[in-house]
Design a protein around this motif. Structure first.
Motif, PDB file in Angstrom:
ATOM      1  N   GLY A   1     -81.399  -4.952  -4.858  1.00  0.00           N
ATOM      2  CA  GLY A   1     -80.758  -5.425  -3.636  1.00  0.00           C
ATOM      3  C   GLY A   1     -80.389  -4.298  -2.704  1.00  0.00           C
ATOM      4  N   LEU A   2     -79.939  -3.181  -3.264  1.00  0.00           N
ATOM      5  CA  LEU A   2     -79.623  -2.016  -2.437  1.00  0.00           C
ATOM      6  C   LEU A   2     -80.885  -1.407  -1.852  1.00  0.00           C
ATOM      7  CD1 LEU A   2     -76.802  -0.243  -4.493  1.00  0.00           C
ATOM      8  CD2 LEU A   2     -76.617  -1.061  -2.141  1.00  0.00           C
TER       9      LEU A   2
ATOM     10  N   MET B   1     -73.207  -2.080   6.161  1.00  0.00           N
ATOM     11  CA  MET B   1     -74.306  -2.971   5.777  1.00  0.00           C
ATOM     12  C   MET B   1     -74.216  -3.370   4.308  1.00  0.00           C
ATOM     13  SD  MET B   1     -77.441  -1.010   7.706  1.00  0.00           S
ATOM     14  CE  MET B   1     -77.402  -0.691   9.472  1.00  0.00           C
ATOM     15  N   ILE B   2     -73.857  -2.406   3.465  1.00  0.00           N
ATOM     16  CA  ILE B   2     -73.732  -2.692   2.030  1.00  0.00           C
ATOM     17  C   ILE B   2     -72.605  -3.687   1.785  1.00  0.00           C
ATOM     18  CG2 ILE B   2     -73.178  -1.693  -0.216  1.00  0.00           C
ATOM     19  CD1 ILE B   2     -74.518   0.904   0.762  1.00  0.00           C
TER      20      ILE B   2
ATOM     21  N   ASN C   1     -75.974  -9.420  -9.714  1.00  0.00           N
ATOM     22  CA  ASN C   1     -77.185  -9.785  -8.978  1.00  0.00           C
ATOM     23  C   ASN C   1     -78.335 -10.080  -9.928  1.00  0.00           C
ATOM     24  OD1 ASN C   1     -75.868  -9.368  -6.550  1.00  0.00           O
ATOM     25  ND2 ASN C   1     -76.356  -7.195  -6.533  1.00  0.00           N
TER      26      ASN C   1
ATOM     27  N   ARG D   1     -69.963 -11.563  -2.392  1.00  0.00           N
ATOM     28  CA  ARG D   1     -70.424 -12.097  -3.676  1.00  0.00           C
ATOM     29  C   ARG D   1     -69.319 -12.010  -4.715  1.00  0.00           C
ATOM     30  NH1 ARG D   1     -76.593  -9.617  -3.935  1.00  0.00           N
ATOM     31  NH2 ARG D   1     -77.315 -10.597  -2.009  1.00  0.00           N
TER      32      ARG D   1
ATOM     33  N   ASP E   1     -83.579  -2.837  -1.085  1.00  0.00           N
ATOM     34  CA  ASP E   1     -84.139  -3.682  -0.034  1.00  0.00           C
ATOM     35  C   ASP E   1     -83.495  -3.425   1.323  1.00  0.00           C
ATOM     36  OD1 ASP E   1     -85.906  -4.837  -1.765  1.00  0.00           O
ATOM     37  OD2 ASP E   1     -84.710  -6.625  -2.141  1.00  0.00           O
ATOM     38  N   LEU E   2     -82.370  -2.716   1.322  1.00  0.00           N
ATOM     39  CA  LEU E   2     -81.695  -2.421   2.586  1.00  0.00           C
ATOM     40  C   LEU E   2     -82.264  -1.178   3.265  1.00  0.00           C
ATOM     41  CD1 LEU E   2     -77.958  -3.048   1.587  1.00  0.00           C
ATOM     42  CD2 LEU E   2     -79.483  -4.594   2.814  1.00  0.00           C
TER      43      LEU E   2
ATOM     44  N   GLU F   1     -71.394  -5.877   3.888  1.00  0.00           N
ATOM     45  CA  GLU F   1     -71.802  -7.192   4.388  1.00  0.00           C
ATOM     46  C   GLU F   1     -72.739  -7.895   3.415  1.00  0.00           C
ATOM     47  OE1 GLU F   1     -73.506  -6.393   8.176  1.00  0.00           O
ATOM     48  OE2 GLU F   1     -71.570  -6.138   9.209  1.00  0.00           O
ATOM     49  N   GLU F   2     -73.589  -7.123   2.726  1.00  0.00           N
ATOM     50  CA  GLU F   2     -74.547  -7.707   1.787  1.00  0.00           C
ATOM     51  C   GLU F   2     -73.901  -8.089   0.458  1.00  0.00           C
ATOM     52  OE1 GLU F   2     -78.147  -9.046   0.202  1.00  0.00           O
ATOM     53  OE2 GLU F   2     -77.595  -8.574   2.276  1.00  0.00           O
ATOM     54  N   PHE F   3     -72.990  -7.242  -0.020  1.00  0.00           N
ATOM     55  CA  PHE F   3     -72.445  -7.441  -1.364  1.00  0.00           C
ATOM     56  C   PHE F   3     -70.963  -7.859  -1.383  1.00  0.00           C
ATOM     57  CE2 PHE F   3     -75.989  -4.554  -1.875  1.00  0.00           C
ATOM     58  CZ  PHE F   3     -76.630  -5.027  -3.006  1.00  0.00           C
TER      59      PHE F   3
ATOM     60  N   THR G   1     -73.565  -4.228  -8.334  1.00  0.00           N
ATOM     61  CA  THR G   1     -74.825  -4.954  -8.509  1.00  0.00           C
ATOM     62  C   THR G   1     -74.914  -5.697  -9.830  1.00  0.00           C
ATOM     63  OG1 THR G   1     -75.841  -2.946  -9.452  1.00  0.00           O
ATOM     64  CG2 THR G   1     -76.072  -3.312  -7.085  1.00  0.00           C
TER      65      THR G   1
END
Length: 482
Positions: free
Chosen positions: A439-440, A459-460, A430, A467, A442-443, A462-464, A427
């Motif tokens: 950001g975490l 999911m993590i 971010n 980046r 919010d998941l 895919e989100e991070f 993170t």
């Protein structure tokens, strides 16, 4: 002195002045552009930068020589042309490390001289430039072909003799290099091009040659080769270190992939999944780790951490620290005292380093979590579609302070709770101000609907995962079973 094969052949006419002037103008423009490129190459002092500067210097010498030869192609050295040559020489960057005899060689045109040896009259004719190249006074006259080897390097004498003999006897043109030692002990590398001059009967009457001082050019070429070799060597070392770091990391991190269940039976077991995310530059293998281990008393160890640095040094230190952590956890040490011992171990290593870590001990029978941290992001607890960071006990970075004390905290978890442990590389990039874990968090609604810890990790990632991160990262998710 014009080149000719026969003494009675008329000298060739010089090229059109306008054409040569245009070529000289283009050469000067290239030289100016090269100077700009060379200034930009001065920014970095690594192997890549040294190689670029060496290439620029080599190109500069070649453009200077080109300008010199084009100037000679014009209608002789008029006063106007000498001024142009002087301007070109002043615009050329000088190598401060060059010997005075080479750095202060005067006009670039002095690098080329001519000579003729008459075999019938033993007359020797040298141009003024050739006297300057050899460091010889014109009062002493030019050197004969028999005298010439006396100033030539011993290793090059046989080559010079063979070239001259082939020219005089077999009529072959001369094209080769040799080194000379001047009276001031300065060394010059000369490129000699010559031809036999035949009389009307086809016999060799004299030998004509042009000698070019290529000392600076050869020195620049050597600098290019050496800097290129150095750059390639550093790249090979970096590739080897990267491969070793990857192999060491793969050997140390847990072998399990996908989901892991700890303990293997009974209520309150953990459903665990973890993932390693490389940095934007995959060459930077850091000291990040994650681990999950079933302990002899039936409890489970959960840990993530990060050491400063990259490469084999960082992964080697990580392997040492993780091995010690596993051993002390199996021996029954609580997370707080365990962190204190890790701090002492890292403090006494040969390679100084700093580290951050979080260590959790989970007892499935009571669903109790005991944990400690050392300058590390706190675990995140997700419950009923919301999430928050646990209140962190006292703990400084590992290796930062002698005899540091590490507190520990306890928490009773519920069935369905989700713990997320991660290193700060996940993170760090971010833009969430004072809440880098936002950001975490919010998941949380997505985690609430996930079927397994592996789904949460997916999911993590895919989100991070997409980046750009300056550092690598690890994430571990553990869901409390019923």
């Amino acid at each position: 002195m014009p080149s000719h094969l026969f003494a009675d052949r008329p000298a060739p006419q010089p090229p059109e002045r306008g054409t040569v002037d245009a070529l000289i103008t283009q050469t000067r423009r290239l030289r100016g552009g090269l100077d700009a490129v060379r200034r930009e190459a001065l920014v970095d002092d690594d192997a890549q930068g040294r190689w670029q500067r060496a290439l620029c210097d080599l190109a500069a010498h070649q453009l200077d020589d080109l300008g010199c030869h084009l100037g000679q192609l014009r209608e002789g050295l008029t006063a106007e042309e000498e001024d142009a040559a002087a301007l070109t020489a002043e615009a050329s960057p000088r190598d401060e490390s060059s010997p005075p005899g080479e750095a202060d060689g005067g006009s670039l045109l002095s690098r080329v001289g001519s000579a003729e040896w008459n075999l019938l009259t033993d007359e020797v004719s040298w141009s003024q430039e050739l006297f300057e190249i050899f460091g010889r006074s014109p009062e002493n006259g030019g050197m004969s072909l028999d005298e010439l080897p006396t100033v030539v390097f011993a290793e090059d004498q046989a080559l010079l003799t063979a070239m001259v003999t082939a020219c005089l006897v077999d009529g072959r043109p001369i094209d080769g290099e040799f080194r000379i030692v001047r009276p001031d002990q300065g060394v010059r590398t000369l490129h000699m091009m010559g031809e036999p001059v035949l009389d009307s009967d086809g016999c060799t009457a004299s030998m004509w040659a042009v000698l070019r001082d290529v000392s600076e050019l050869r020195r620049s070429q050597r600098a290019v080769r050496e800097s290129r070799d150095s750059l390639q060597h550093e790249r090979r070392i970096a590739q080897t270190e990267h491969r070793l770091a990857v192999e060491l990391q793969e050997a140390v991190l847990p072998p399990w992939r996908g989901s892991l269940r700890l303990p293997h039976g009974g209520p309150g077991a953990l459903d665990i999944a973890a993932h390693y995310l490389p940095s934007a530059s995959s060459a930077l293998i850091g000291g990040d780790w994650y681990d999950a281990l079933e302990l002899p008393d039936g409890s489970s160890l959960l840990t993530v951490g990060d050491l400063t640095g990259h490469g084999v040094t960082a992964t080697g230190a990580m392997a040492m620290l993780l091995g010690a952590l596993r051993g002390m956890a199996v021996a029954g040490l609580e997370p707080g005292p365990l962190m204190g011992h890790l701090n002492q171990l890292l403090e006494q290593t040969v390679q100084p380093a700093l580290g951050s870590a979080v260590c959790c001990r989970y007892e499935p029978a009571r669903r109790r979590l005991t944990w400690s941290q050392a300058g590390h992001p706190a675990p995140l607890l997700f419950r009923d579609g919301t999430g928050h960071a646990l209140g962190a006990p006292e703990g400084v970075l590992l290796g930062a302070t002698h005899a540091a004390a590490y507190g520990q905290a306890e928490l009773t978890l519920r069935a369905g709770d989700l713990l997320v442990l991660h290193t700060d590389g996940l993170t760090r990039q971010n833009a969430w101000g004072d809440a880098p874990q936002r950001g975490l968090l919010d998941l949380a609604p997505l985690f609430d609907g996930a079927r397994s810890a592996q789904d949460c990790v997916r999911m993590i990632v895919e989100e991070f995962g997409e980046r750009a991160r300056e550092d690598d990262a690890c994430v571990l998710a553990a869901r409390i079973g019923s």
